[in-house]
Design an enzyme around this catalytic site. Structure first.
Site, PDB file in Angstrom:
ATOM      1  N   LYS A 148       0.829  -1.207   0.000  1.00 61.91           N
ATOM      2  CA  LYS A 148       0.000   0.000   0.000  1.00 61.91           C
ATOM      3  C   LYS A 148       0.867   1.262   0.000  1.00 61.91           C
ATOM      4  CE  LYS A 148      -1.985  -1.324   3.824  1.00 61.91           C
ATOM      5  NZ  LYS A 148      -1.325  -2.632   4.048  1.00 61.91           N
ATOM      6  N   ARG A 164      -9.730  -0.531   8.800  1.00 65.72           N
ATOM      7  CA  ARG A 164      -9.305  -1.932   8.924  1.00 65.72           C
ATOM      8  C   ARG A 164     -10.383  -2.806   9.526  1.00 65.72           C
ATOM      9  NH1 ARG A 164      -2.909  -2.489  10.001  1.00 65.72           N
ATOM     10  NH2 ARG A 164      -2.571  -0.616   8.826  1.00 65.72           N
ATOM     11  N   ARG A 210      11.741  -5.804   4.750  1.00 65.10           N
ATOM     12  CA  ARG A 210      11.418  -4.381   4.541  1.00 65.10           C
ATOM     13  C   ARG A 210      12.370  -3.488   5.329  1.00 65.10           C
ATOM     14  NH1 ARG A 210       5.345  -2.279   5.293  1.00 65.10           N
ATOM     15  NH2 ARG A 210       5.453  -3.170   7.378  1.00 65.10           N
ATOM     16  N   ARG A 220      11.302  -1.871  11.046  1.00 64.18           N
ATOM     17  CA  ARG A 220      10.247  -1.645  12.025  1.00 64.18           C
ATOM     18  C   ARG A 220      10.229  -2.732  13.084  1.00 64.18           C
ATOM     19  NH1 ARG A 220       4.847  -0.308   8.756  1.00 64.18           N
ATOM     20  NH2 ARG A 220       4.043  -1.681  10.379  1.00 64.18           N
ATOM     21  N   ARG A 223       0.159  -9.947  13.432  1.00 61.77           N
ATOM     22  CA  ARG A 223      -0.407  -8.855  12.623  1.00 61.77           C
ATOM     23  C   ARG A 223      -1.204  -9.397  11.452  1.00 61.77           C
ATOM     24  NH1 ARG A 223       4.434  -5.854  10.894  1.00 61.77           N
ATOM     25  NH2 ARG A 223       3.151  -4.615   9.500  1.00 61.77           N
TER      26      ARG A 223
HETATM   27  P1  ADP Z   1       1.066  -2.508   8.120  1.00 59.67           P
HETATM   28  O1  ADP Z   1       2.429  -2.600   7.539  1.00 59.67           O
HETATM   29  O2  ADP Z   1       0.689  -3.537   9.111  1.00 59.67           O
HETATM   30  O3  ADP Z   1       0.023  -2.215   7.113  1.00 59.67           O
HETATM   31  P2  ADP Z   1       0.739  -0.024   9.501  1.00 59.67           P
HETATM   32  O4  ADP Z   1       1.951   0.813   9.465  1.00 59.67           O
HETATM   33  O5  ADP Z   1      -0.414   0.336   8.650  1.00 59.67           O
HETATM   34  O6  ADP Z   1       1.218  -1.487   9.247  1.00 59.67           O
HETATM   35  O7  ADP Z   1       0.213  -0.150  11.005  1.00 59.67           O
HETATM   36  C1  ADP Z   1       1.076  -0.446  12.097  1.00 59.67           C
HETATM   37  C2  ADP Z   1       0.246  -0.584  13.366  1.00 59.67           C
HETATM   38  O8  ADP Z   1      -0.475   0.639  13.621  1.00 59.67           O
HETATM   39  C3  ADP Z   1      -0.831  -1.655  13.323  1.00 59.67           C
HETATM   40  O9  ADP Z   1      -0.338  -2.938  13.657  1.00 59.67           O
HETATM   41  C4  ADP Z   1      -1.831  -1.125  14.372  1.00 59.67           C
HETATM   42  O10 ADP Z   1      -1.372  -1.365  15.698  1.00 59.67           O
HETATM   43  C5  ADP Z   1      -1.772   0.380  14.148  1.00 59.67           C
HETATM   44  N1  ADP Z   1      -2.788   0.800  13.160  1.00 59.67           N
HETATM   45  C6  ADP Z   1      -2.560   1.352  11.930  1.00 59.67           C
HETATM   46  N2  ADP Z   1      -3.706   1.596  11.293  1.00 59.67           N
HETATM   47  C7  ADP Z   1      -4.709   1.193  12.126  1.00 59.67           C
HETATM   48  C8  ADP Z   1      -6.131   1.154  12.020  1.00 59.67           C
HETATM   49  N3  ADP Z   1      -6.770   1.593  10.930  1.00 59.67           N
HETATM   50  N4  ADP Z   1      -6.821   0.671  13.082  1.00 59.67           N
HETATM   51  C9  ADP Z   1      -6.207   0.237  14.182  1.00 59.67           C
HETATM   52  N5  ADP Z   1      -4.874   0.215  14.332  1.00 59.67           N
HETATM   53  C10 ADP Z   1      -4.122   0.693  13.317  1.00 59.67           C
HETATM   54  P1  ADP Z   2       2.219  -1.990   3.158  1.00 60.52           P
HETATM   55  O1  ADP Z   2       2.210  -0.482   3.168  1.00 60.52           O
HETATM   56  O2  ADP Z   2       1.012  -2.552   2.458  1.00 60.52           O
HETATM   57  O3  ADP Z   2       2.423  -2.606   4.494  1.00 60.52           O
HETATM   58  P2  ADP Z   2       4.808  -1.681   1.784  1.00 60.52           P
HETATM   59  O4  ADP Z   2       4.509  -0.751   0.677  1.00 60.52           O
HETATM   60  O5  ADP Z   2       5.541  -1.152   2.963  1.00 60.52           O
HETATM   61  O6  ADP Z   2       3.451  -2.437   2.261  1.00 60.52           O
HETATM   62  O7  ADP Z   2       5.597  -2.929   1.169  1.00 60.52           O
HETATM   63  C1  ADP Z   2       6.041  -4.007   1.999  1.00 60.52           C
HETATM   64  C2  ADP Z   2       7.419  -4.504   1.524  1.00 60.52           C
HETATM   65  O8  ADP Z   2       7.274  -5.119   0.239  1.00 60.52           O
HETATM   66  C3  ADP Z   2       8.435  -3.380   1.336  1.00 60.52           C
HETATM   67  O9  ADP Z   2       9.704  -3.892   1.679  1.00 60.52           O
HETATM   68  C4  ADP Z   2       8.365  -3.054  -0.158  1.00 60.52           C
HETATM   69  O10 ADP Z   2       9.596  -2.552  -0.652  1.00 60.52           O
HETATM   70  C5  ADP Z   2       8.021  -4.405  -0.770  1.00 60.52           C
HETATM   71  N1  ADP Z   2       7.141  -4.281  -1.945  1.00 60.52           N
HETATM   72  C6  ADP Z   2       6.082  -3.419  -2.111  1.00 60.52           C
HETATM   73  N2  ADP Z   2       5.481  -3.602  -3.301  1.00 60.52           N
HETATM   74  C7  ADP Z   2       6.134  -4.613  -3.904  1.00 60.52           C
HETATM   75  C8  ADP Z   2       5.979  -5.286  -5.177  1.00 60.52           C
HETATM   76  N3  ADP Z   2       5.005  -4.948  -6.037  1.00 60.52           N
HETATM   77  N4  ADP Z   2       6.848  -6.294  -5.474  1.00 60.52           N
HETATM   78  C9  ADP Z   2       7.825  -6.653  -4.603  1.00 60.52           C
HETATM   79  N5  ADP Z   2       8.033  -6.057  -3.389  1.00 60.52           N
HETATM   80  C10 ADP Z   2       7.207  -5.055  -3.040  1.00 60.52           C
END
Ligand code: ADP
Ligand code: ADP
Ligand code: ZN
Length: 235
Positions: A14, A89, A128, A162, A173
């Site tokens: 995302k 979510r 990541r 992270r 998660r």
């Molecule tokens: P991910 O890589 O899991 O998509 P995020 O960076 O979006 O991780 O979220 C990290 C943490 O922040 C989640 O595990 C949760 O604890 C909290 N969080 C983020 N977005 C939400 C949401 N929409 N509702 C509840 N908790 C959230």
């Molecule tokens: P999210 O925001 O959904 O948690 P991220 O954008 O942080 O996901 O991506 C998670 C990991 O996967 C990162 O290390 C990123 O560089 C890698 N990644 C994202 N998109 C792709 C893709 N299309 N193909 C391969 N690796 C990807």
């Protein structure tokens, strides 16, 4: 106004998909995860509350999260539109968001679900790493910086992993998010807003498919308005 939600399990891409959308369409990127991490670093009341949940990979309570989003959506950089990344979510959050978008008169344009098989998600999350300076996200295996150790976007040289990308937390998660994801998809599908995009392909392809999803949608709206106009002019 382009108001979109990116759905997808942790690691689906995302954040990565948001970057080219922001560059091209100048919409605000609203990532609740990033906002909570900032609040945690600044030790604000919201940050201290969120930390309890985040450290375990659990979700922060719906009301706390929705309030944060509502405040954020009122900032001036949301004028051209927004990408919601990581919110909603839960279906409760989706319902709260319906009320928020109505109050602020910012209707949703499209909801995109980025789909990736779970075994690939685990692999991606453990590899990541993130630029300390600008937050750009990379991957040791699939998406490294062009020059080793130098951020493509800002030239920064410091990176971090992270806390919640560690294997024990990743599993929880994914479990927590998976249970919530299906009803959320159904919620937006029922509203006719949802498009699925294959996230298990190169980032450029993912972006192209996302763009195609809303261009089709805007085209659809255009044609349906045109049909209405033709119809009205006939009667
Ligand atoms: P991910 O890589 O899991 O998509 P995020 O960076 O979006 O991780 O979220 C990290 C943490 O922040 C989640 O595990 C949760 O604890 C909290 N969080 C983020 N977005 C939400 C949401 N929409 N509702 C509840 N908790 C959230
Ligand atoms: P999210 O925001 O959904 O948690 P991220 O954008 O942080 O996901 O991506 C998670 C990991 O996967 C990162 O290390 C990123 O560089 C890698 N990644 C994202 N998109 C792709 C893709 N299309 N193909 C391969 N690796 C990807
Ligand atoms: Zn950077």
């Amino acid at each position: 106004m382009l108001n979109i939600i990116l759905l997808g399990l942790p690691g689906a891409g995302k954040g990565t998909a948001s970057a080219p959308i922001i560059d091209k369409y100048h919409v605000a990127h609203i990532s609740t995860g990033d906002m909570f991490r900032e609040a945690m670093a600044e030790e604000t009341p919201v940050g201290l509350e969120a930390k309890k949940y985040m450290d375990a990979g659990d979700l922060v309570p719906d009301e706390v999260t929705a309030k944060l989003v509502e405040e954020r959506l009122q900032k001036s950089d949301v004028l051209n539109g927004f990408i919601l990344d990581g919110f909603p979510r839960t279906t409760v959050q989706a319902e709260l968001l319906d009320q928020i978008t109505e109050r602020l008169n910012k209707p949703l344009s499209k909801v995109i679900s980025i789909d990736v098989p779970e075994d690939i998600l685990v692999e991606r999350l453990s590899a990541r790493y993130i630029c300390k300076n600008c937050g750009a996200t990379y991957n040791k295996i699939s998406n490294p910086t062009k020059v080793a150790g130098v951020c493509d976007r800002c030239g920064g040289k410091e990176f971090y992993q992270r806390e919640d990308d560690k294997p024990e937390v990743v599993k929880n998660r994914l479990k927590v998010n998976k249970e919530m994801n299906t009803p959320l998809i159904d919620f937006y599908d029922a509203k006719g807003l949802l498009t699925h995009v294959n996230g298990n392909q190169a980032p450029e392809k993912v972006f192209a498919d996302i763009e195609a999803a809303w261009l089709t949608n805007i085209g659809g709206l255009f044609f349906s308005n045109l049909t209405k106009k033709c119809y009205n002019s006939q009667v």
